[in-house]
Design a protein around this motif. Structure first.
Motif, PDB file in Angstrom:
ATOM      1  N   GLY A  33       7.150 -11.715  -3.160  1.00 21.28           N
ATOM      2  CA  GLY A  33       6.656 -12.286  -1.913  1.00 21.28           C
ATOM      3  C   GLY A  33       7.762 -13.044  -1.206  1.00 21.28           C
ATOM      4  N   TYR A  93       3.173 -19.417  -5.511  1.00 21.74           N
ATOM      5  CA  TYR A  93       3.792 -18.153  -5.117  1.00 21.74           C
ATOM      6  C   TYR A  93       3.986 -17.213  -6.304  1.00 21.74           C
ATOM      7  N   HIS A 150      -1.639 -13.906  -1.115  1.00 21.41           N
ATOM      8  CA  HIS A 150      -1.208 -12.609  -1.640  1.00 21.41           C
ATOM      9  C   HIS A 150      -2.017 -12.209  -2.858  1.00 21.41           C
ATOM     10  N   SER A 160      -0.214  -8.858   0.978  1.00 17.59           N
ATOM     11  CA  SER A 160      -0.127 -10.221   1.495  1.00 17.59           C
ATOM     12  C   SER A 160      -0.950 -10.322   2.768  1.00 17.59           C
TER      13      SER A 160
END
Length: 500
Positions: A33, A93, A150, A160
């Motif tokens: 990502g 993340y 995501h 995402s």
């Protein structure tokens, strides 16, 4: 064969190669990502600190999460406070399914109604000021929401979701389908781009305009070869419709396209070198062909400067950039970029209408709690204008690159000028954050309104944000005020809450 068909075929080929590599487990590292660009100032400043301290190859943004993770471990012992902040935020993340960013902002602005400002309003066709690097938004914006999330389906496939919605505009920024491995990742959707190492501006492509729909192929981790690192990013984006000249007339039947080629090299850990070429082509009634694009790449002078209007490939801008990281008691980075619009002196290798940007960044200025940035830009004429494209190098009426040239774009000129950018961020002893930014710009020449010639004025703006972070939320109160190149004074107050 039409260009679109060839591009589609190329994408199928790339997808097939990626799937083949993945099925044979060529590499353990997978899809990654990205960190949002110009969306979370506190996180982004900490990543800028990390980039210098860990020698990340940081010539463009968005930063991949994989690259940030790779550099994070190297600062754990020397900079524990920075490591702790980044590790906590990056934890989201690194989850397979997660909401990584959400924010809400309320703001109120005031723009003066003086005689000079009235002239500017007539030029801009609105009584608002375009905000620097804010994806096409202006001081008209009173409420805004944004989010990123995501779902990592497999190690090589990620979906995402993202959006930025306000009372002024809506865009799907951050919405992507990503697949690949660390050395070749295909992204389809609304990927953000910032094609420079600077924090305050990007000459070729920035977040000044709305995020473009695009297809891109890049590596999310440096490709290591003979002890050196290599990075690349190839992308094709669609611009908004504008009137395009062909066969003696203008048409907006088809929107222009923007192709970008970026290559970077890290000969030693502390030094990165890069080059970027952007091509604006097609649109209106202009035919598209692969041969036209190929000629534009290998012979920019012949494809543009020496060609007739109908034979021109389109509009080109390019840059070369160097960034050096220096360690020691006062670590800092030095970045220099030379950009050009078309060619000069009838030579393919010389950049025309040069624009120079230089910057110093101190991630730990006198203490671990203060970061300081200074950047200077100087540009020649003819930037973001073109004889083929009536609105030039722009998207939805907003320039694609340097924020300081938005005023002269509204004024219908492409004058030489300069700009300064100064920013400091301070973590106070009570762990609140004060973020201060000062921008100034100077434009030579004048614009015309109803036949009257009016000189551009010295423009400036100052921004002050005060942030209070808690475990998961950050509350911010801020103020923006200044004067644009038309002599129009303005101010804006805002409050916001940011998750993560």
């Amino acid at each position: 064969m039409k260009l679109q068909q060839r591009l589609t075929g190329a994408l199928y080929l790339v997808t097939g190669v990626l799937c083949s590599c993945l099925s044979h487990s060529v590499l353990a590292e997978g899809v990654s990502g990205y960190i949002p660009v110009k969306a979370n100032p506190l996180l982004e400043q900490d990543i800028e600190r990390l980039a210098v301290l860990a020698n990340l190859p940081d010539l463009t943004k968005p930063y991949s999460v994989a690259a940030i993770n790779q550099g994070l471990a190297s600062i754990k012992q020397g900079h524990p406070a920075l490591y702790k902040r980044l590790a906590r935020k990056l934890a989201y993340y690194n989850q397979r399914i997660a909401l990584t960013h959400a924010s809400a902002t309320l703001s109120a602005a005031s723009v003066d109604d003086s005689k000079q400002a009235g002239t500017a309003n007539a030029l801009a066709k609105k009584d608002s000021i375009s905000k620097a690097n804010h994806r096409g938004s202006s001081t008209d914006e009173n409420a805004a929401l944004s989010f990123r999330s995501h779902a990592k389906i497999t190690d090589w496939l990620m979906l995402s979701a993202g959006a930025e919605v306000s009372d002024e505009q809506q865009q799907a920024t951050g919405a992507l389908l990503s697949m690949g491995v660390s050395w070749a990742q295909l992204d389809v959707g609304y990927k953000e781009y910032w094609l420079s190492p600077f924090q305050g501006s990007s000459q070729l492509l920035s977040t000044q305009a709305q995020t473009l729909p695009s297809v891109s192929l890049s590596n999310n981790l440096p490709i290591q070869f003979l002890g050196m690192g290599f990075n690349y990013d190839f992308s094709l984006s669609q611009l908004s419709r504008q009137r395009v000249l062909y066969a003696g007339g203008y048409s907006d039947k088809k929107p222009p396209l923007l192709a970008s080629v970026h290559m970077a090299w890290q000969p030693v850990p502390w030094w990165s070198l890069g080059a970027t070429r952007n091509f604006q082509f097609g649109g209106g009634e202009r035919p598209l062909s692969f041969n036209t694009m190929l000629k534009a790449f290998v012979d920019p002078r012949g494809a543009d400067n020496d060609a007739s209007v109908d034979e021109e490939s389109g509009n080109q801008v390019a840059s070369v950039v160097s960034r050096m990281h220096f360690d020691g008691r006062l670590p800092f980075s030095l970045s220099i970029e030379l950009a050009g619009e078309d060619t000069a002196n009838n030579k393919d290798y010389q950049l025309g209408n040069p624009a120079l940007t230089a910057g110093l960044y101190f991630p730990l200025f006198l203490s671990d709690d203060i970061a300081l940035t200074y950047e200077y830009s100087d540009w020649d004429n003819a930037w973001y204008t073109n004889n083929v494209y009536q609105q030039g190098y722009s998207h939805e009426g907003v320039v694609l690159g340097h924020w300081a040239m938005q005023d002269q774009h509204l004024g219908g000129t492409a004058a030489p000028g300069t700009s300064h950018f100064l920013n400091t961020q301070w973590y106070t002893p009570w762990q609140h954050i004060i973020d201060m930014t000062l921008r100034t710009s100077e434009h030579e020449g004048a614009y015309r309104v109803d036949g009257q010639r009016i000189q551009y004025q010295h423009a400036w703006n100052a921004m002050l944000d005060y942030s209070i972070p808690t475990q998961h939320l950050t509350y911010t109160a801020g103020a923006l005020f200044g004067k644009d190149a038309f002599g129009q004074n303005y101010g804006q107050l805002k409050v916001s809450v940011l998750w993560n």
